[in-house]
Design a protein around this motif. Structure first.
Motif, PDB file in Angstrom:
ATOM      1  N   MET B  94      30.630  53.289  42.842  1.00  0.00           N
ATOM      2  CA  MET B  94      31.822  53.442  42.047  1.00  0.00           C
ATOM      3  C   MET B  94      32.529  52.105  41.919  1.00  0.00           C
ATOM      4  N   LEU B  95      32.582  51.409  43.052  1.00  0.00           N
ATOM      5  CA  LEU B  95      33.266  50.121  43.022  1.00  0.00           C
ATOM      6  C   LEU B  95      32.544  49.153  42.092  1.00  0.00           C
ATOM      7  N   ARG B  96      31.251  49.166  42.186  1.00  0.00           N
ATOM      8  CA  ARG B  96      30.498  48.242  41.344  1.00  0.00           C
ATOM      9  C   ARG B  96      30.727  48.539  39.870  1.00  0.00           C
ATOM     10  N   GLU B  97      30.708  49.853  39.561  1.00  0.00           N
ATOM     11  CA  GLU B  97      30.891  50.256  38.172  1.00  0.00           C
ATOM     12  C   GLU B  97      32.272  49.835  37.694  1.00  0.00           C
ATOM     13  N   LEU B  98      33.264  50.031  38.546  1.00  0.00           N
ATOM     14  CA  LEU B  98      34.623  49.631  38.187  1.00  0.00           C
ATOM     15  C   LEU B  98      34.678  48.135  37.921  1.00  0.00           C
ATOM     16  N   SER B  99      34.090  47.397  38.833  1.00  0.00           N
ATOM     17  CA  SER B  99      34.098  45.955  38.690  1.00  0.00           C
ATOM     18  C   SER B  99      33.408  45.528  37.416  1.00  0.00           C
ATOM     19  N   ARG B 100      32.288  46.180  37.136  1.00  0.00           N
ATOM     20  CA  ARG B 100      31.535  45.862  35.925  1.00  0.00           C
ATOM     21  C   ARG B 100      32.359  46.183  34.685  1.00  0.00           C
ATOM     22  N   ASN B 151      40.887  57.139  44.213  1.00  0.00           N
ATOM     23  CA  ASN B 151      39.554  57.276  44.806  1.00  0.00           C
ATOM     24  C   ASN B 151      38.974  55.946  45.227  1.00  0.00           C
ATOM     25  N   VAL B 152      39.219  54.951  44.402  1.00  0.00           N
ATOM     26  CA  VAL B 152      38.708  53.610  44.725  1.00  0.00           C
ATOM     27  C   VAL B 152      39.296  53.131  46.050  1.00  0.00           C
ATOM     28  N   LYS B 153      40.554  53.364  46.198  1.00  0.00           N
ATOM     29  CA  LYS B 153      41.229  52.956  47.444  1.00  0.00           C
ATOM     30  C   LYS B 153      40.591  53.630  48.643  1.00  0.00           C
ATOM     31  N   GLN B 154      40.283  54.896  48.522  1.00  0.00           N
ATOM     32  CA  GLN B 154      39.649  55.614  49.629  1.00  0.00           C
ATOM     33  C   GLN B 154      38.341  54.947  50.004  1.00  0.00           C
ATOM     34  N   VAL B 155      37.576  54.590  48.959  1.00  0.00           N
ATOM     35  CA  VAL B 155      36.275  53.968  49.207  1.00  0.00           C
ATOM     36  C   VAL B 155      36.459  52.623  49.904  1.00  0.00           C
ATOM     37  N   ILE B 156      37.395  51.866  49.402  1.00  0.00           N
ATOM     38  CA  ILE B 156      37.627  50.530  49.980  1.00  0.00           C
ATOM     39  C   ILE B 156      37.971  50.641  51.459  1.00  0.00           C
ATOM     40  N   ARG B 171      31.444  41.948  50.879  1.00  0.00           N
ATOM     41  CA  ARG B 171      32.821  41.455  50.845  1.00  0.00           C
ATOM     42  C   ARG B 171      33.234  40.956  49.469  1.00  0.00           C
ATOM     43  N   ALA B 172      32.272  40.350  48.794  1.00  0.00           N
ATOM     44  CA  ALA B 172      32.583  39.812  47.462  1.00  0.00           C
ATOM     45  C   ALA B 172      33.016  40.946  46.545  1.00  0.00           C
ATOM     46  N   LEU B 173      32.322  42.072  46.668  1.00  0.00           N
ATOM     47  CA  LEU B 173      32.664  43.218  45.842  1.00  0.00           C
ATOM     48  C   LEU B 173      34.088  43.663  46.120  1.00  0.00           C
TER      49      LEU B 173
END
Lengths: 209, 719
Positions: B94-100, B151-156, B171-173
């Motif tokens: 999810m994080l990667r997709e958000l970042s992308r 949700n992103v916050k939970q993942v982080i 970490r970069a992500l």
């Protein structure tokens, strides 16, 4: 204190002569001083005891230097200041004198004087404990009874000091005026109180515990 | 189409079609689908389309519609494509997709705002509408970010937790994603703070609380990770400090098996080093550790003192043992300070304070100053005999003694005891000049020349005395025979004061004294000799019936014994007159000769103590298997006198200090005077406040000082 008078010189002279006459009633003719015997007579005529504070106050007014003796000059000074030239007038002046001496500015000076008056030629710096105890009773007894009683008791049982000097004497005066008694909450041994008072306070605290 | 229309006018529908096509192409490119890039012609074409649509005259000016179109492009994309693509993924994906998607959005904004640029030139400015870039960014925020951030916050946070537990994370992500939070604040940190940081800090707090006790053993030092925004660091450190230290400090340090005290107790130096490193990173973190260290060392020291006290009930204090143990304790914990605690000043200070507490305690009536002096005395006396005590060991012990002395506040008391014992060593035994000088040099280095000047003078005197003796022996070489005679000349002032006595010497000794006096008068000018017979020793030949025995006795004892050379029997009184000692000394001497181990004299009556009515006779029947007997005369107990002398010196020192201070300051309040005086004298001793007060009063009586009449708490110097 001077006599303010618009009277002609002769009246003044008369008054002074009167003074001197009275002086001679008590003085020792050979030494021209009032000596201890004369003082006894004077006190009896004034109706005060020799250890009465009022007599001490009279001595203060005269600025008498040597205990037990009054010089011509001292006598004149004293009676002029009190505007008395007979024994009767002197007697009547005593209550007012006491009132005046008890004002704070006068009393501190009087208190210091009382100590100096007790000094002798043999001991010009300090006075023995017994005399001090009596003197404290005379001078401060009526106004600071509890402090005087406790301090006198302490002085009699302690062994550090056989005599008291001026600094210690004045320290007690400050103590009575600045420190509430008997809780003594303002007293701090770290301040510049004379050591004898430190020990005194410690002694009381031990008794209180 | 109406016939009057210019075929070059771009209609809204036509324009929008062109734009849609460009947008589709752009999306394909950004999403990584196979699609050729825009060629410059296409780029210019798109730009021109928008341009034309804007400058056309009404009713063909489509600026407003274009602006709305622009906005809806983003909204549609966000709502129909971006958001779902993020929401359908989990965890890191999810994080990667958000970042992308975020990166894509940024590029899309860049491209589309170039196509639609002309709007920004006039339209948005004139109408004070948000710029194209702003629209693009807020669109992402409103339609994507707002819906995913929770949700992103939970993942982080889950990932950070994973890292805390020791696992690797990308970490970069994380940094990229957190940057998204920051940037979606659009100029303010509020989104970052509200949507992430607050939760993160809360989570960290409870994490640290849970972990605090395990943390030290596992040595997972909580770094402040770089992927967090720099604002977070101080807040996180604060939380770390609170939860790791403040809330659990007491517990941590006292904890049964792993607390600091336990580690010290069990000598777990590695764990202590680790603890130091961990707490060192935290502001003020070391203070409780240093405190625990101080308490521990103080407790150990106190235990040693108590041990010695208990042991002393059976006899005297075993100062050899005690001082040795204290030295060892010091060495041990100094190593801790230098190794585990990296030489940190806090720990040096803690060690010093600990030692100052128990090194100043009395043991069975003896002050630590006295014990240390006795320890030195024994050290030097035994030096010759004990082979295990070679020079380097002795040097090392001397160093330790000097260190210990630093902790003792009554240094002047030590000096006085040391001096007395040194005198006995120099006069009565064999002494090692090197050792004696070595300790004095070290004491001088630490405490100054004034501290050791007298003692050094004494050692020098012994050297000079040897020279005098040689000179004297040459002098009497030609003269009539005198009894073999050695004189030690002491310089008054260096040595402790000794009583002189008007001892009546036997005639043989008188000759010796006279001849030395003559020699000395030649050698020196204007010096007066005071004879201290109480320190002398004498070798006598005892002509006993069975065999002669050589007696080594003190001069006093010799004088008494020689009295019997001419008389068989003497009463106490007669002896008193003849020998001319005082009662105390005579009783001691007679006791040693008639009631102790060796009875050279017979006493009548034969009781255990000397009384003034006794009478004495030479005991010719005395014998012993030895040919030579040393008869000790027990020395008088010095301790009280030493303490008295030191007290007297202190009074002078306090007076001098007070006068010095007042002379330079002229006027000074009482408290300051007292504290400066204490400070000045602290190198040698800790003055008693009462004593200072008394000296002040004495100085007032002697007119050196006076009380200020206005302010009785202040003193003035009387010139």
């Amino acid at each position: 204190m001077t006599i303010v008078s618009a009277a002609p010189l002769t009246e003044l002279e008369k008054a002074v002569n009167h003074l001197i006459d009275v002086f001679h009633k008590y003085s020792n003719t050979s030494s021209n001083l009032i000596d201890p015997a004369g003082i006894e007579k004077l006190c009896s005529d004034l109706d005060v005891s020799r250890t009465d504070i009022r007599f001490l106050m009279l001595a203060w007014t005269m600025k008498a230097e040597k205990q037990g003796y009054i010089t011509h000059e001292e006598w004149t000074r004293g009676l002029k200041a009190l505007r008395a030239d007979t024994i009767d007038e002197l007697k009547k002046a005593l209550p007012q004198l006491e009132k005046e001496v008890r004002t704070p500015s006068n009393f501190a000076d009087f208190y210091a004087y009382a100590f100096r008056y007790s000094l002798t030629e043999e001991k010009p710096e300090s006075t023995d404990i017994e005399t001090i105890c009596q003197l404290l009773d005379t001078v401060m007894g009526s106004t600071f009874r509890p402090q005087v009683d406790y301090f006198v008791e302490y002085l009699k049982i302690q062994k550090d000091y056989k005599v008291i000097n001026m600094d210690q004497w004045m320290g007690f005066y400050r103590f009575c005026n600045e420190i509430s008694f008997p809780d003594m909450s303002e007293y701090s041994p770290g301040l510049a109180w004379p050591l004898v008072l430190n020990n005194f306070v410690e002694w009381i605290r031990e008794k209180q515990a | 189409m109406s016939s009057g229309q210019n075929p070059n006018i771009v209609t809204m529908e036509k324009g929008f079609d062109l734009i849609d096509a460009a947008v589709i192409k752009l999306k394909r490119i950004l999403e990584g689908k196979p699609e050729p890039d825009f060629v410059p012609g296409e780029y210019i074409g798109n730009y021109t389309t928008v341009y034309n649509m804007c400058i056309q005259k009404p009713p063909h000016d489509w600026s407003q519609q274009l602006y709305e179109k622009y906005g809806s492009i983003f909204k549609d994309y966000a709502t129909h494509t971006v958001l779902p693509s993020i929401m359908e993924k989990h965890d890191e994906y999810m994080l990667r997709e958000l970042s992308r998607r975020w990166d894509i959005n940024k590029i899309m904004v860049r491209w589309l705002s170039r196509f639609f640029f002309y709007l920004d030139r006039y339209f948005t400015v004139r109408r004070s509408f948000p710029s194209l870039t702003q629209v693009g960014m807020t669109s992402f925020r409103d339609h994507v970010y707002n819906n995913v951030h929770f949700n992103v916050k939970q993942v982080i946070i889950a990932l950070i937790h994973k890292e805390r537990e020791g696992q690797q994370i990308d970490r970069a992500l994380l940094k990229n994603v957190l940057d998204i939070f920051v940037e979606n604040g659009i100029g303010s940190m509020k989104r970052y703070e509200d949507d992430f940081e607050d939760f993160f800090l809360q989570e960290s707090a409870s994490y640290y609380s849970r972990r605090s006790s395990r943390w030290i053993q596992e040595d997972s030092c909580p770094e402040v990770a770089h992927y967090l925004h720099s604002d977070t660091e101080p807040k996180l450190v604060d939380i770390m400090q609170t939860h790791l230290l403040v809330l659990v400090a007491k517990q941590l340090l006292e904890k049964e098996n792993s607390g600091c005290s336990a580690l010290l107790r069990d000598d777990k130096t590695d764990d202590l080093s680790r603890m130091y490193r961990l707490y060192h990173a935290i502001p003020k973190g070391l203070e409780p550790v240093a405190e625990a260290f101080r308490l521990h060392v103080t407790a150990e020291g106190n235990a040693l003192i108590k041990q010695a006290e208990d042991a002393a009930t059976s006899g005297s204090v075993e100062e050899q043992v005690l001082v040795r143990k204290i030295i060892d304790l010091h060495d041990k914990y100094m190593v801790y300070v230098m190794d585990c605690f990296q030489n940190h000043t806090l720990f040096h200070k803690a060690l010093k304070e600990a030692f100052e507490v128990f090194c100043n305690k009395k043991v069975a009536g003896s002050s630590s100053a006295e014990l240390l002096a006795t320890f030195c005395d024994n050290l030097f006396r035994k030096a010759g005999n004990d082979k295990s005590n070679d020079d380097s060991t002795i040097e090392a012990t001397i160093d330790s003694v000097v260190k210990l002395l630093d902790y003792i506040s009554d240094k002047d008391l030590f000096a006085e005891f040391y001096r007395k014992k040194q005198a006995r060593r120099l006069l009565f035994g064999k002494f090692n000049d090197d050792h004696e000088r070595s300790i004095l040099t070290k004491l001088k280095g630490q405490f100054g020349g004034q501290f050791t000047s007298k003692m050094e003078g004494m050692v020098t005197d012994m050297q000079l005395a040897k020279d005098h003796q040689t000179g004297f022996e040459e002098y009497i070489n030609g003269k009539p025979k005198v009894v073999d005679f050695t004189v030690t000349v002491l310089t008054t002032g260096f040595w402790p004061s000794y009583k002189t006595s008007d001892l009546n010497l036997p005639v043989e000794m008188v000759n010796c004294i006279e001849s030395f006096k003559a020699y000395y008068a030649i050698k020196t000018n204007h010096r007066r000799l005071m004879w201290i017979y109480s320190l002398g020793t004498c070798n006598l030949n005892g002509r006993f019936d069975s065999k002669p025995i050589e007696l080594i006795v003190s001069t006093y004892q010799a004088a008494v014994l020689c009295a019997f050379n001419n008389t068989e029997r003497l009463t106490y009184q007669e002896l008193l007159e003849q020998v001319n000692l005082n009662h105390e000394d005579l009783v001691r001497v007679l006791h040693s000769l008639s009631c102790a181990k060796y009875k050279f004299l017979n006493k009548q009556p034969a009781s255990k103590t000397i009384s003034k009515t006794d009478s004495f006779e030479f005991n010719s029947k005395f014998t012993d298997k030895m040919r030579r007997i040393k008869v000790p005369l027990p020395p008088v107990d010095d301790r009280k006198k030493v303490v008295e002398d030191v007290d007297k010196d202190r009074r002078y020192a306090i007076d001098a200090s007070l006068v010095r201070i007042m002379k330079s300051r002229k006027v000074l309040p009482h408290q300051q005077l007292v504290s400066e005086c204490v400070e000045q004298l602290s190198r040698m001793f800790k003055p008693d406040i009462k004593m200072i007060k008394k000296r002040i009063e004495d100085l007032i009586t002697r007119d050196y000082l006076e009380r200020d009449t206005e302010n009785p708490n202040t003193f003035k110097y009387v010139a």
